[in-house]
Design an enzyme around this catalytic site. Structure first.
Site, PDB file in Angstrom:
ATOM      1  N   SER A 134     148.586  18.205 -29.823  1.00 28.81           N
ATOM      2  CA  SER A 134     147.823  17.003 -29.301  1.00 28.81           C
ATOM      3  C   SER A 134     147.638  16.482 -27.709  1.00 28.81           C
ATOM      4  O   SER A 134     147.656  16.395 -26.275  1.00 28.81           O
ATOM      5  CB  SER A 134     148.434  15.976 -29.422  1.00 28.81           C
ATOM      6  OG  SER A 134     148.620  15.925 -30.700  1.00 28.81           O
ATOM      7  N   ARG A 149     143.737  21.517 -20.854  1.00 32.65           N
ATOM      8  CA  ARG A 149     144.082  20.262 -18.983  1.00 32.65           C
ATOM      9  C   ARG A 149     145.171  19.962 -20.033  1.00 32.65           C
ATOM     10  O   ARG A 149     145.117  19.540 -21.221  1.00 32.65           O
ATOM     11  CB  ARG A 149     143.595  20.123 -18.631  1.00 32.65           C
ATOM     12  CG  ARG A 149     142.777  18.396 -18.843  1.00 32.65           C
ATOM     13  CD  ARG A 149     142.306  17.644 -18.920  1.00 32.65           C
ATOM     14  NE  ARG A 149     142.037  16.764 -19.426  1.00 32.65           N
ATOM     15  CZ  ARG A 149     140.706  16.291 -19.908  1.00 32.65           C
ATOM     16  NH1 ARG A 149     139.839  17.769 -20.232  1.00 32.65           N
ATOM     17  NH2 ARG A 149     140.329  15.307 -21.191  1.00 32.65           N
ATOM     18  N   ASP A 187     145.737  15.907 -32.675  1.00 33.28           N
ATOM     19  CA  ASP A 187     146.652  14.676 -33.765  1.00 33.28           C
ATOM     20  C   ASP A 187     145.441  13.678 -34.361  1.00 33.28           C
ATOM     21  O   ASP A 187     146.055  13.105 -34.998  1.00 33.28           O
ATOM     22  CB  ASP A 187     147.649  14.020 -32.858  1.00 33.28           C
ATOM     23  CG  ASP A 187     147.429  13.916 -31.083  1.00 33.28           C
ATOM     24  OD1 ASP A 187     146.213  13.930 -30.685  1.00 33.28           O
ATOM     25  OD2 ASP A 187     148.418  13.062 -30.703  1.00 33.28           O
TER      26      ASP A 187
HETATM   27 MG    MG Z   1     152.045  11.769 -32.749  1.00 32.14          MG
END
Ligand code: MG
Ligand code: ADP
Length: 450
Positions: A134, A149, A187
């Protein structure tokens, strides 16, 4: 809220002024929504996926690196929207977040190994795994993407620019773990896929946890207009945490500025910093320290513990906001016992509660702006649809869900009631497993859409 008996007029004025700075009025909501829609139309791009319909089946491993915890899961899809999940959670220490990337990925490989041992499932054959990663990635294939990044307090060295799946594979090899990463998703995309498996009216996956972001299903018309390749549905990963880093519509308080300056990524992810779990506690802390420093709270007395950077975390705000006792006993316990503040008055605690509420309310209102911007962009206000939301902030912060919905009513009117905000617990893990399933079962079709 109960009336606060301020101990002085200057205290009341100071607190009111602070609350004012955190307030987002109706006009501002509309301004933010408009700007968000404008920005969205500029930058649509993301890999294409199929959207689940609940008939999928099979067993896959999934890995979810969200920011605070690492989860390793084994998920079995039974078809008909049903699934079974086994999982273990591991905390990521600050030294892993900020050390060398090989240490971070070695730790992940160790966790997978440990999970497989507990599962009693260490075979010679290689297992397939979907990876929910994520952080912003330039994804070029379902199992390929370079880290753009770090965010959310991560800064692991020599990782930016490198292929994330490759870094994980290197660690799996070093540690001799027989697992192959066949898919990587964000995510938000994972949450969207997972929620669609359960509820086919899902239009969006949203994260309100350590950080914040969303992914939604773009309409074919818009995709054609933009000359993007691909047939079928297209998922757009918004990376909305970086919305308005230019500060055209976002106004930062001095407390937000201080947080930003002390963060690992000053000037970046400003929207995320005003909304998500990694930051709200720090902003609140900055306000409280300011009031103490001005002799307007705790009679000007702090403690070493309370002065520590990062002392106040977002879950503390939840405890204080949820405190419904007459004398704010839970807040008293937290402030005087955990934070070792010598003495607090009821007024002190009421002020602390009021500040927590204001910081939390602003976060929910800003999230509502982003959500409504996407709904308006898609033109689905009149349609019954579901938004799958994952993340501890949404799940546990008292009032967040209510404030989010209320603000959506301010922006969309009664149409807000067409949009169901649904908890998508485990969404990011389940979504990664679904992506792995697609990648394996449907590889040719899948990659031709990219
Ligand atoms: Mg999570
Ligand atoms: P991730 O984003 O890493 O996947 P979570 O969804 O669990 O993980 O979100 C973790 C964030 O949620 C942390 O920043 C934490 O401060 C915040 N959080 C955890 N529990 C609570 C709570 N009870 N109230 C408010 N925020 C919480």
């Amino acid at each position: 809220m109960t009336l606060i008996e301020y101990s002085s007029e200057s205290q009341r004025i100071a607190v009111d002024e602070i609350i004012d700075q955190f307030t987002i009025d109706r006009d501002k909501l509309d301004e933010i929504v408009s700007h968000f829609i404008k920005e969205m139309r500029k930058g649509l791009n993301a890999p294409v996926k199929s959207i689940p319909n609940g008939t999928e089946n099979g067993t896959y491993l999934a890995l979810d690196l969200g920011g605070t915890n690492l989860r390793v899961c084994q998920i079995t899809f039974w078809g008909s929207g049903k699934l079974a999940i086994k999982q273990e959670k591991y905390e990521i220490s600050d030294s892993l977040k900020t050390g060398h990337h090989s240490q971070l990925f070695d730790f992940i490989a160790d966790c997978i190994h440990q999970f497989l041992i507990h599962l009693g499932d260490v075979h010679d054959s290689t297992l397939s795994l979907g990876f929910t990663f994520s952080f912003p990635v330039d994804q070029t294939a379902i199992h390929k993407g370079a880290l753009l990044r770090w965010t959310k307090g991560f800064s692991a060295a020599e990782a930016v620019g490198r292929d994330v799946v490759e870094m994980l594979h290197e660690a799996l090899e070093r540690k001799n773990v027989p697992v192959k990463v066949v898919a990587m998703v964000n995510d938000t995309v994972g949450t969207l896929l997972a929620h669609a498996y359960e509820n086919p009216t899902t239009i969006m996956g949203v994260i309100l946890g350590t950080g914040t972001n969303a992914a939604y299903v773009e309409k074919l018309d818009n995709i054609r207009k933009l000359n993007l390749n691909g047939s079928g549905d297209m998922i757009i990963n918004m990376e909305w945490g970086a919305f308005d880093n230019e500060r055209q519509v976002l106004r930062l308080t001095p407390y937000d500025e201080k947080l930003d300056q002390l963060s690992l990524n000053p000037g970046e992810q400003l929207f995320e910093k005003l909304i998500s779990g990694d930051y709200l506690g720090k902003i609140t802390h900055n306000v409280l320290l300011d009031l103490v420093g001005r002799n307007l709270l705790f009679s000007g007395r702090s403690s070493n513990k309370f002065d520590n950077i990062g002392a106040v975390r977002t879950p503390h705000m939840s405890i204080i906001e949820a405190d419904a006792t007459d004398d704010l006993a839970y807040a008293k316990q937290l402030l005087e016992v955990e934070f070792e503040i010598p003495e607090t008055t009821l007024t002190d605690r009421q002020i602390v509660q009021r500040i927590c509420c204001a910081v939390g309310l602003r976060a929910a209102r800003l999230s509502a702006c982003a959500l409504c911007a996407i709904i308006k962009h898609l033109g689905v206000e009149n349609q019954k649809s579901a938004v799958g939301i994952d993340g501890s902030l949404f799940e546990f912060h008292p009032g967040f869900k209510h404030n989010l919905k209320q603000t959506m009513r301010e922006i969309l009117g009664n149409n807000a009631d067409n949009i169901n905000l649904e908890q998508a617990r485990d969404g990011s893990g389940v979504g990664a497993a679904l992506a792995a399933l697609y990648a394996e079962k449907d590889h040719a079709d899948f990659s031709s859409q990219l």
